[in-house]
Design a protein around this motif. Structure first.
Motif, PDB file in Angstrom:
ATOM      1  N   ALA A  86       0.752  -1.310  -0.133  1.00 32.01           N
ATOM      2  CA  ALA A  86       0.132  -0.096   0.092  1.00 32.01           C
ATOM      3  C   ALA A  86       0.917   1.264   0.003  1.00 32.01           C
ATOM      4  CB  ALA A  86      -0.929   0.052   1.150  1.00 32.01           C
ATOM      5  N   ALA A  87       1.982   1.291   0.705  1.00 31.16           N
ATOM      6  CA  ALA A  87       2.886   2.367   0.676  1.00 31.16           C
ATOM      7  C   ALA A  87       3.572   2.698  -0.471  1.00 31.16           C
ATOM      8  CB  ALA A  87       3.890   2.113   1.750  1.00 31.16           C
ATOM      9  N   TYR A  88       3.884   1.575  -1.031  1.00 28.67           N
ATOM     10  CA  TYR A  88       4.482   1.562  -2.474  1.00 28.67           C
ATOM     11  C   TYR A  88       3.419   2.094  -3.524  1.00 28.67           C
ATOM     12  CZ  TYR A  88       6.524   0.149  -6.810  1.00 28.67           C
ATOM     13  OH  TYR A  88       6.934  -0.217  -8.098  1.00 28.67           O
ATOM     14  N   VAL A  89       2.193   1.712  -3.642  1.00 25.59           N
ATOM     15  CA  VAL A  89       1.398   2.201  -4.383  1.00 25.59           C
ATOM     16  C   VAL A  89       1.056   3.817  -4.171  1.00 25.59           C
ATOM     17  CG1 VAL A  89      -1.118   2.129  -5.008  1.00 25.59           C
ATOM     18  CG2 VAL A  89      -0.030   0.032  -4.809  1.00 25.59           C
ATOM     19  N   ARG A  90       0.840   4.191  -2.853  1.00 22.54           N
ATOM     20  CA  ARG A  90       0.572   5.682  -2.553  1.00 22.54           C
ATOM     21  C   ARG A  90       2.030   6.624  -2.983  1.00 22.54           C
ATOM     22  NH1 ARG A  90      -2.230   3.502   2.009  1.00 22.54           N
ATOM     23  NH2 ARG A  90      -4.591   3.850   1.748  1.00 22.54           N
ATOM     24  N   ALA A  91       3.012   6.037  -2.760  1.00 21.42           N
ATOM     25  CA  ALA A  91       4.612   6.707  -3.139  1.00 21.42           C
ATOM     26  C   ALA A  91       4.608   6.664  -4.598  1.00 21.42           C
ATOM     27  CB  ALA A  91       5.290   6.237  -2.178  1.00 21.42           C
ATOM     28  N   VAL A 138       0.156 -13.315  -5.969  1.00 19.38           N
ATOM     29  CA  VAL A 138      -0.424 -12.672  -7.407  1.00 19.38           C
ATOM     30  C   VAL A 138      -1.087 -11.350  -7.392  1.00 19.38           C
ATOM     31  CG1 VAL A 138      -1.857 -13.313  -9.333  1.00 19.38           C
ATOM     32  CG2 VAL A 138      -0.414 -15.024  -8.453  1.00 19.38           C
ATOM     33  N   ARG A 139      -2.053 -11.391  -6.474  1.00 19.97           N
ATOM     34  CA  ARG A 139      -2.969  -9.989  -6.403  1.00 19.97           C
ATOM     35  C   ARG A 139      -2.007  -8.906  -6.082  1.00 19.97           C
ATOM     36  NH1 ARG A 139      -8.177 -10.594  -7.109  1.00 19.97           N
ATOM     37  NH2 ARG A 139      -8.712  -8.508  -5.998  1.00 19.97           N
ATOM     38  N   ARG A 140      -1.079  -8.901  -5.042  1.00 22.35           N
ATOM     39  CA  ARG A 140      -0.011  -7.899  -4.717  1.00 22.35           C
ATOM     40  C   ARG A 140       0.753  -7.470  -6.018  1.00 22.35           C
ATOM     41  NH1 ARG A 140       0.010 -10.086   0.514  1.00 22.35           N
ATOM     42  NH2 ARG A 140       1.905 -11.368  -0.068  1.00 22.35           N
ATOM     43  N   PHE A 141       1.166  -8.511  -6.667  1.00 22.44           N
ATOM     44  CA  PHE A 141       1.945  -8.236  -7.817  1.00 22.44           C
ATOM     45  C   PHE A 141       1.077  -7.537  -8.965  1.00 22.44           C
ATOM     46  CE2 PHE A 141       4.603  -9.361 -11.418  1.00 22.44           C
ATOM     47  CZ  PHE A 141       5.763  -8.656 -11.290  1.00 22.44           C
ATOM     48  N   ILE A 142      -0.069  -7.770  -9.186  1.00 19.31           N
ATOM     49  CA  ILE A 142      -1.030  -7.147  -9.984  1.00 19.31           C
ATOM     50  C   ILE A 142      -1.050  -5.745  -9.588  1.00 19.31           C
ATOM     51  CG2 ILE A 142      -3.473  -7.038 -10.779  1.00 19.31           C
ATOM     52  CD1 ILE A 142      -3.545 -10.288 -10.913  1.00 19.31           C
ATOM     53  N   ALA A 143      -1.354  -5.603  -8.219  1.00 21.13           N
ATOM     54  CA  ALA A 143      -1.447  -4.179  -7.710  1.00 21.13           C
ATOM     55  C   ALA A 143      -0.157  -3.297  -7.938  1.00 21.13           C
ATOM     56  CB  ALA A 143      -1.877  -4.128  -6.320  1.00 21.13           C
ATOM     57  N   ARG A 144       0.935  -3.851  -7.883  1.00 23.78           N
ATOM     58  CA  ARG A 144       2.346  -3.453  -8.236  1.00 23.78           C
ATOM     59  C   ARG A 144       2.177  -2.946  -9.639  1.00 23.78           C
ATOM     60  NH1 ARG A 144       8.460  -5.630  -8.024  1.00 23.78           N
ATOM     61  NH2 ARG A 144       9.324  -4.022  -9.258  1.00 23.78           N
ATOM     62  N   LEU A 145       1.925  -3.808 -10.438  1.00 26.19           N
ATOM     63  CA  LEU A 145       2.052  -3.608 -12.069  1.00 26.19           C
ATOM     64  C   LEU A 145       1.127  -2.345 -12.498  1.00 26.19           C
ATOM     65  CD1 LEU A 145       2.069  -7.304 -13.285  1.00 26.19           C
ATOM     66  CD2 LEU A 145       4.131  -5.714 -13.189  1.00 26.19           C
ATOM     67  N   ALA A 146      -0.284  -2.303 -11.821  1.00 26.52           N
ATOM     68  CA  ALA A 146      -1.265  -1.432 -11.846  1.00 26.52           C
ATOM     69  C   ALA A 146      -0.559   0.032 -11.524  1.00 26.52           C
ATOM     70  CB  ALA A 146      -2.464  -1.751 -11.184  1.00 26.52           C
ATOM     71  N   ALA A 147       0.118  -0.048 -10.191  1.00 22.42           N
ATOM     72  CA  ALA A 147       0.606   1.262  -9.688  1.00 22.42           C
ATOM     73  C   ALA A 147       1.761   1.681 -10.505  1.00 22.42           C
ATOM     74  CB  ALA A 147       1.190   0.934  -8.462  1.00 22.42           C
ATOM     75  N   ASP A 148       2.539   0.729 -11.196  1.00 22.53           N
ATOM     76  CA  ASP A 148       3.674   1.197 -12.107  1.00 22.53           C
ATOM     77  C   ASP A 148       3.011   1.831 -13.423  1.00 22.53           C
ATOM     78  OD1 ASP A 148       5.601   0.425 -10.065  1.00 22.53           O
ATOM     79  OD2 ASP A 148       5.972  -1.323 -11.367  1.00 22.53           O
ATOM     80  N   GLY A 149       1.996   1.149 -13.915  1.00 23.99           N
ATOM     81  CA  GLY A 149       1.365   1.637 -14.861  1.00 23.99           C
ATOM     82  C   GLY A 149       0.605   3.184 -14.727  1.00 23.99           C
ATOM     83  N   LEU A 150       0.074   3.314 -13.767  1.00 16.53           N
ATOM     84  CA  LEU A 150      -0.523   4.473 -13.184  1.00 16.53           C
ATOM     85  C   LEU A 150       0.873   5.719 -13.077  1.00 16.53           C
ATOM     86  CD1 LEU A 150      -2.963   6.464 -12.791  1.00 16.53           C
ATOM     87  CD2 LEU A 150      -2.431   5.613 -10.283  1.00 16.53           C
ATOM     88  N   TRP A 151       1.786   5.054 -12.698  1.00 21.24           N
ATOM     89  CA  TRP A 151       2.923   6.088 -12.542  1.00 21.24           C
ATOM     90  C   TRP A 151       3.364   6.525 -13.979  1.00 21.24           C
ATOM     91  CZ3 TRP A 151       8.013   5.059 -13.945  1.00 21.24           C
ATOM     92  CH2 TRP A 151       9.006   6.041 -13.590  1.00 21.24           C
ATOM     93  N   PHE A 152       3.895   5.256 -14.820  1.00 27.84           N
ATOM     94  CA  PHE A 152       4.151   5.804 -16.136  1.00 27.84           C
ATOM     95  C   PHE A 152       3.076   6.567 -16.842  1.00 27.84           C
ATOM     96  CE2 PHE A 152       4.443   4.745 -20.592  1.00 27.84           C
ATOM     97  CZ  PHE A 152       6.063   4.794 -20.764  1.00 27.84           C
ATOM     98  N   TYR A 153       1.815   6.458 -16.760  1.00 26.74           N
ATOM     99  CA  TYR A 153       0.820   7.327 -17.343  1.00 26.74           C
ATOM    100  C   TYR A 153       0.972   8.539 -17.031  1.00 26.74           C
ATOM    101  CZ  TYR A 153      -3.492   9.349 -18.349  1.00 26.74           C
ATOM    102  OH  TYR A 153      -4.539  10.241 -19.055  1.00 26.74           O
ATOM    103  N   GLU A 154       1.210   8.758 -15.665  1.00 26.81           N
ATOM    104  CA  GLU A 154       1.327  10.213 -15.215  1.00 26.81           C
ATOM    105  C   GLU A 154       2.425  10.704 -15.387  1.00 26.81           C
ATOM    106  OE1 GLU A 154      -1.252  11.085 -11.139  1.00 26.81           O
ATOM    107  OE2 GLU A 154       0.256   9.311 -10.930  1.00 26.81           O
TER     108      GLU A 154
END
Length: 182
Positions: A86-91, A138-154
């Motif tokens: 969660a900290a990774y996603v937020r940060a 698997v779910r945590r890794f999917i969340a990481r990939l989604a966060a990385d995708g949002l980071w890249f998009y932004e």
């Protein structure tokens, strides 16, 4: 408190990379941007490689400090995987171009810099699952990939997401990583 000349040089280097890219990083450019002498830059960074590695460490540390602020402590065995994720996603939101360019440079050109970034990832990011049957991993890794995708998009989008939209996306990504598969 007055900013140190070393930190001023690193902030200037970050602005240069932000504006002009990694290849534009030179002693002359940093000295002009920081309003320091070239000799002052050389004092802190004896080579361009030293300057670049210090910049990687500086920017990666800024990102890690965001995660530490999210949970109130450094990563370690006392933090569970969901809290770190969660900290990774937020940060991992609100990137700047310098951060993107530095992470790309580290991944493709620079082993020492890659180790800097990988250290942060290893402490905070959800790991690649070792087994397809480990639903939570698997779910945590999917969340990481989604966060990385949002980071890249932004980092490449021409404008910024509205704060309330970003907040909702972040919370949905976190929930995705913490839910269990029925």
């Amino acid at each position: 408190m007055r900013e140190s000349k070393r930190e001023a040089a690193l902030e200037a280097a970050k602005r240069i990379v932000q504006r002009d890219g990694v290849t534009a990083l030179s002693y002359e450019a940093v000295a002009a941007e920081a309003e320091l002498t070239k000799g002052g830059i050389l004092y802190h960074f004896p080579s361009r490689e030293d300057l670049l590695l210090a910049l990687h460490k500086y920017v990666a540390d800024q990102w890690e400090q965001c995660m530490i602020r999210e949970v109130g402590q450094e990563a370690g065995p006392q933090l569970d995987d969901d809290t770190k994720a969660a900290a990774y996603v937020r940060a991992s939101q609100n990137p700047d171009r310098a951060e993107l360019l530095l992470t790309l440079e580290a991944a493709t050109q620079n082993t020492a810099a890659s180790e800097v970034w990988n250290g942060v990832y290893n402490r905070w990011a959800a790991e690649e699952p070792t087994a397809a049957e480990d639903d939570q991993a698997v779910r945590r890794f999917i969340a990481r990939l989604a966060a990385d995708g949002l980071w890249f998009y932004e980092s490449i989008a021409p404008g910024e997401l509205r704060p309330e939209v970003r907040d909702r996306l972040v919370e949905e990504i976190i929930a995705l990583g913490q839910d269990t598969i029925p």
